[in-house]
Design a protein around this motif. Structure first.
Motif, PDB file in Angstrom:
ATOM      1  N   GLU A  86     -27.531  -6.483 -19.762  1.00  0.00           N
ATOM      2  CA  GLU A  86     -27.770  -7.603 -18.853  1.00  0.00           C
ATOM      3  C   GLU A  86     -28.432  -8.778 -19.570  1.00  0.00           C
ATOM      4  OE1 GLU A  86     -26.365  -7.938 -15.979  1.00  0.00           O
ATOM      5  OE2 GLU A  86     -25.574  -5.910 -16.190  1.00  0.00           O
ATOM      6  N   THR A  87     -29.310  -8.497 -20.502  1.00  0.00           N
ATOM      7  CA  THR A  87     -29.934  -9.573 -21.282  1.00  0.00           C
ATOM      8  C   THR A  87     -28.873 -10.306 -22.085  1.00  0.00           C
ATOM      9  OG1 THR A  87     -32.026  -8.405 -21.416  1.00  0.00           O
ATOM     10  CG2 THR A  87     -31.628 -10.096 -23.068  1.00  0.00           C
ATOM     11  N   GLY A  94     -22.247 -16.526 -18.735  1.00  0.00           N
ATOM     12  CA  GLY A  94     -22.291 -17.663 -17.844  1.00  0.00           C
ATOM     13  C   GLY A  94     -22.148 -17.291 -16.379  1.00  0.00           C
ATOM     14  N   ARG A  95     -22.286 -16.001 -16.062  1.00  0.00           N
ATOM     15  CA  ARG A  95     -22.153 -15.566 -14.676  1.00  0.00           C
ATOM     16  C   ARG A  95     -23.393 -15.894 -13.849  1.00  0.00           C
ATOM     17  NH1 ARG A  95     -19.402  -9.690 -15.522  1.00  0.00           N
ATOM     18  NH2 ARG A  95     -17.409 -10.448 -16.299  1.00  0.00           N
ATOM     19  N   GLY A  96     -24.495 -16.109 -14.500  1.00  0.00           N
ATOM     20  CA  GLY A  96     -25.676 -16.559 -13.793  1.00  0.00           C
ATOM     21  C   GLY A  96     -26.657 -15.466 -13.432  1.00  0.00           C
ATOM     22  N   ALA A  97     -27.814 -15.929 -12.995  1.00  0.00           N
ATOM     23  CA  ALA A  97     -28.922 -15.036 -12.678  1.00  0.00           C
ATOM     24  C   ALA A  97     -28.620 -14.164 -11.468  1.00  0.00           C
ATOM     25  CB  ALA A  97     -30.191 -15.854 -12.442  1.00  0.00           C
ATOM     26  N   GLU A  98     -27.872 -14.672 -10.516  1.00  0.00           N
ATOM     27  CA  GLU A  98     -27.577 -13.888  -9.300  1.00  0.00           C
ATOM     28  C   GLU A  98     -26.738 -12.659  -9.639  1.00  0.00           C
ATOM     29  OE1 GLU A  98     -27.697 -12.536  -5.531  1.00  0.00           O
ATOM     30  OE2 GLU A  98     -28.908 -14.116  -6.436  1.00  0.00           O
ATOM     31  N   ASP A  99     -25.754 -12.807 -10.509  1.00  0.00           N
ATOM     32  CA  ASP A  99     -24.930 -11.668 -10.914  1.00  0.00           C
ATOM     33  C   ASP A  99     -25.765 -10.655 -11.689  1.00  0.00           C
ATOM     34  OD1 ASP A  99     -22.230 -10.399 -11.132  1.00  0.00           O
ATOM     35  OD2 ASP A  99     -22.645 -10.655 -13.269  1.00  0.00           O
ATOM     36  N   ALA A 102     -27.900  -8.736  -9.237  1.00  0.00           N
ATOM     37  CA  ALA A 102     -27.097  -7.757  -8.494  1.00  0.00           C
ATOM     38  C   ALA A 102     -26.727  -6.558  -9.375  1.00  0.00           C
ATOM     39  CB  ALA A 102     -25.839  -8.424  -7.945  1.00  0.00           C
ATOM     40  N   ASP A 103     -26.399  -6.819 -10.634  1.00  0.00           N
ATOM     41  CA  ASP A 103     -26.106  -5.717 -11.566  1.00  0.00           C
ATOM     42  C   ASP A 103     -27.333  -4.836 -11.748  1.00  0.00           C
ATOM     43  OD1 ASP A 103     -23.515  -6.591 -11.933  1.00  0.00           O
ATOM     44  OD2 ASP A 103     -23.864  -7.443 -13.928  1.00  0.00           O
ATOM     45  N   GLN A 104     -28.499  -5.454 -11.932  1.00  0.00           N
ATOM     46  CA  GLN A 104     -29.723  -4.682 -12.138  1.00  0.00           C
ATOM     47  C   GLN A 104     -30.095  -3.885 -10.886  1.00  0.00           C
ATOM     48  OE1 GLN A 104     -30.515  -3.896 -14.926  1.00  0.00           O
ATOM     49  NE2 GLN A 104     -31.691  -5.393 -16.084  1.00  0.00           N
ATOM     50  N   GLU A 105     -29.794  -4.428  -9.720  1.00  0.00           N
ATOM     51  CA  GLU A 105     -30.038  -3.685  -8.476  1.00  0.00           C
ATOM     52  C   GLU A 105     -29.169  -2.427  -8.444  1.00  0.00           C
ATOM     53  OE1 GLU A 105     -28.604  -4.336  -4.014  1.00  0.00           O
ATOM     54  OE2 GLU A 105     -30.029  -5.877  -4.666  1.00  0.00           O
ATOM     55  N   ALA A 106     -27.894  -2.574  -8.808  1.00  0.00           N
ATOM     56  CA  ALA A 106     -26.985  -1.418  -8.843  1.00  0.00           C
ATOM     57  C   ALA A 106     -27.431  -0.423  -9.914  1.00  0.00           C
ATOM     58  CB  ALA A 106     -25.551  -1.881  -9.102  1.00  0.00           C
TER      59      ALA A 106
END
Length: 128
Positions: A86-87, A94-99, A102-106
């Protein structure tokens, strides 16, 4: 030289026969970590093979879930790999902080024993 060889052999025999829980736990942690890294790789390969729109979070959760089920070493490997990915991805894709969030939540959901099917998109083949 012979004395040195004898001391090494004696040390190996004593270590092998001793009940050393620290070494046993350490070895298990390493085995779990290696297995967890393989679980993460398998989830990544399945994600690439499936190439299914909207399935990204499912494979994140599944890889972390499978790795964490191995024990503390697997959970550690899953966290390290997920955080590193994720880092790297947040800076490169360029997918952004929101993506990334969401990945880190999953990732956390799967690592904490949550059912990965929570993120399973409709229509994803049962093979996965």
């Amino acid at each position: 030289m012979r004395l040195c060889v004898c001391l090494v052999l004696l040390s190996l025999i004593l270590c092998a026969s001793a009940d050393v829980p620290f070494l046993t736990r350490s070895a298990q942690f390493v085995r779990d970590a290696v297995g967890g890294a393989r679980d993460m790789l398998r989830a990544y390969q399945d994600m690439r093979e499936a190439n299914y729109k909207g399935a990204d979070k499912y494979f994140h959760a599944r890889g972390n879930y499978d790795a964490a089920r191995r024990g503390p070493g697997g959970a550690w490997a899953a966290k390290v790999i997920s955080d590193a990915r994720e880092t790297w991805q947040s800076g490169m894709s360029g997918r952004g902080a929101e993506d990334t969030r969401a990945d880190q939540e999953a990732n956390a959901w799967g690592r904490n024993g949550g059912d990965p099917n929570r993120y399973r998109p409709p229509g994803l083949p049962k093979k996965y």
